[in-house]
Design a protein around this motif. Structure first.
Motif, PDB file in Angstrom:
ATOM      1  N   GLU A 195     -13.534  -3.371 -25.763  1.00  0.00           N
ATOM      2  CA  GLU A 195     -12.559  -4.403 -25.405  1.00  0.00           C
ATOM      3  C   GLU A 195     -11.121  -3.907 -25.435  1.00  0.00           C
ATOM      4  OE1 GLU A 195     -11.593  -8.408 -24.172  1.00  0.00           O
ATOM      5  OE2 GLU A 195     -13.001  -6.798 -23.797  1.00  0.00           O
TER       6      GLU A 195
ATOM      7  N   LEU B 122     -17.912 -11.073 -19.441  1.00  0.00           N
ATOM      8  CA  LEU B 122     -19.233 -10.468 -19.591  1.00  0.00           C
ATOM      9  C   LEU B 122     -20.125 -11.333 -20.470  1.00  0.00           C
ATOM     10  CD1 LEU B 122     -21.075  -7.933 -19.112  1.00  0.00           C
ATOM     11  CD2 LEU B 122     -20.213  -7.095 -21.314  1.00  0.00           C
TER      12      LEU B 122
ATOM     13  N   SER C 283     -16.033  -1.109 -13.813  1.00  0.00           N
ATOM     14  CA  SER C 283     -15.374  -2.412 -13.744  1.00  0.00           C
ATOM     15  C   SER C 283     -13.851  -2.320 -13.697  1.00  0.00           C
ATOM     16  CB  SER C 283     -15.788  -3.278 -14.947  1.00  0.00           C
ATOM     17  OG  SER C 283     -15.259  -2.746 -16.148  1.00  0.00           O
ATOM     18  N   ASP C 284     -13.311  -1.116 -13.772  1.00  0.00           N
ATOM     19  CA  ASP C 284     -11.855  -0.943 -13.725  1.00  0.00           C
ATOM     20  C   ASP C 284     -11.420  -0.834 -12.265  1.00  0.00           C
ATOM     21  OD1 ASP C 284      -9.180  -0.103 -13.885  1.00  0.00           O
ATOM     22  OD2 ASP C 284      -9.541   0.874 -15.811  1.00  0.00           O
TER      23      ASP C 284
ATOM     24  N   ILE D 151     -16.326  -7.836 -12.690  1.00  0.00           N
ATOM     25  CA  ILE D 151     -16.860  -8.364 -13.942  1.00  0.00           C
ATOM     26  C   ILE D 151     -16.848  -9.876 -13.995  1.00  0.00           C
ATOM     27  CG2 ILE D 151     -14.828  -8.565 -15.445  1.00  0.00           C
ATOM     28  CD1 ILE D 151     -18.063  -6.610 -16.274  1.00  0.00           C
ATOM     29  N   ASP D 152     -16.042 -10.547 -13.166  1.00  0.00           N
ATOM     30  CA  ASP D 152     -16.027 -12.007 -13.173  1.00  0.00           C
ATOM     31  C   ASP D 152     -16.731 -12.585 -11.953  1.00  0.00           C
ATOM     32  OD1 ASP D 152     -14.141 -11.183 -11.368  1.00  0.00           O
ATOM     33  OD2 ASP D 152     -12.464 -12.319 -12.213  1.00  0.00           O
TER      34      ASP D 152
ATOM     35  N   GLN E 180     -10.354  -5.952 -21.795  1.00  0.00           N
ATOM     36  CA  GLN E 180     -10.251  -7.388 -21.534  1.00  0.00           C
ATOM     37  C   GLN E 180     -11.342  -7.900 -20.582  1.00  0.00           C
ATOM     38  OE1 GLN E 180      -7.933  -8.874 -23.455  1.00  0.00           O
ATOM     39  NE2 GLN E 180      -7.419  -6.814 -24.153  1.00  0.00           N
ATOM     40  N   THR E 181     -12.504  -7.294 -20.629  1.00  0.00           N
ATOM     41  CA  THR E 181     -13.617  -7.776 -19.798  1.00  0.00           C
ATOM     42  C   THR E 181     -14.728  -8.412 -20.637  1.00  0.00           C
ATOM     43  OG1 THR E 181     -14.648  -5.573 -19.861  1.00  0.00           O
ATOM     44  CG2 THR E 181     -13.219  -6.073 -17.971  1.00  0.00           C
TER      45      THR E 181
ATOM     46  N   LEU F 154     -16.937  -0.555 -19.003  1.00  0.00           N
ATOM     47  CA  LEU F 154     -16.231  -1.825 -19.100  1.00  0.00           C
ATOM     48  C   LEU F 154     -14.736  -1.588 -19.325  1.00  0.00           C
ATOM     49  CD1 LEU F 154     -18.721  -3.747 -21.414  1.00  0.00           C
ATOM     50  CD2 LEU F 154     -18.416  -4.072 -18.955  1.00  0.00           C
TER      51      LEU F 154
END
Length: 231
Positions: free
Chosen positions: A10, A92, A39-40, A59-60, A87-88, A84
């Motif tokens: 995170e 998730l 996811s970046d 991721i959203d 802030q994902t 990840l």
């Protein structure tokens, strides 16, 4: 059994993408098939360093996340590696809970492994506490003490979370420190860790003979840690 590896933590700057890159190189070197998801959206390390093995994931976006599970089911021999971004965690977790991911994974024989990458600070410990509070023994955990982001993990040891992790049968590994200048040169040229350790073309990696040797020693130590796990 197929495994989905979520490389998280995170907090930004703890080395999540570094761990994902090392794990990707480990799988390549050991001829273990895998598919990466990054996811970046702006600085995706898997997409940058291992483009032939990775795809973006939003991721959203549930449809995007669903593809990770579908890919695991389609080819049980293939590991799924998910880097990840910071802030994902919240979206998730929402996807996991609303989709019944953990229950479904148990039914279809897919293992969900969460790699919590930590620096030596208190924030990493606090985030680990929240992770344990949320999922308790329903996840397969690997805690990565990343010595590139600090070598004194006394806060973690004194927090009680190490003992709690052991009670949850979490694996705890240490990623060794690499000379910062060498890592900077590798990143500047977007070189894979295999190239950094083995290529004699300095214009490609930026590394001299002894720097390559240091990378090879470092990578060997990291692989020895991964060897203790069932990757």
């Amino acid at each position: 059994m197929s495994t989905i590896h979520f490389i998280g933590g995170e907090k930004g700057g703890v080395g999540k993408s570094l761990v994902a890159r090392v794990l990707a190189q480990y799988l390549i070197d050991h001829k273990l098939p895998f598919l990466g998801f990054d996811s970046d959206r702006s600085h995706g390390a898997l997409l940058r360093f291992y483009a032939g093995f990775a795809s973006p994931v939003v991721i959203d976006d549930y449809d995007s996340l669903d593809k990770m599970v579908e890919a695991a089911v389609e080819n049980p021999e293939r590991r799924i590696l998910v880097d990840l971004a910071a802030q994902t965690h919240k979206p998730l977790v929402q996807w996991i809970e609303e989709s019944g991911v953990l229950e479904l994974a148990q039914e279809i024989g897919v293992r969900i492994r969460y790699w919590h990458v930590m620096d030596s600070g208190k924030d990493s410990v606090n985030l680990l506490t929240k992770l344990f509070d949320r999922f308790d023994d329903h996840l397969d955990y690997v805690l990565v003490l990343n010595q590139l982001r600090g070598d004194d993990f006394g806060i973690f040891d004194a927090s009680g979370e190490r003992k709690r992790a052991e009670g949850l049968r979490a694996r705890i590994i240490e990623f060794p420190r690499l000379h910062e200048a060498s890592m900077t040169k590798i990143d500047a040229r977007s070189a894979s860790f295999w190239a950094a350790a083995n290529s004699s073309e300095k214009e490609h990696t930026g590394l001299g003979l002894l720097e390559r040797s240091r990378v090879k020693v470092w990578l060997g130590k990291a692989y020895a840690e991964l060897d203790t796990l069932s990757v």
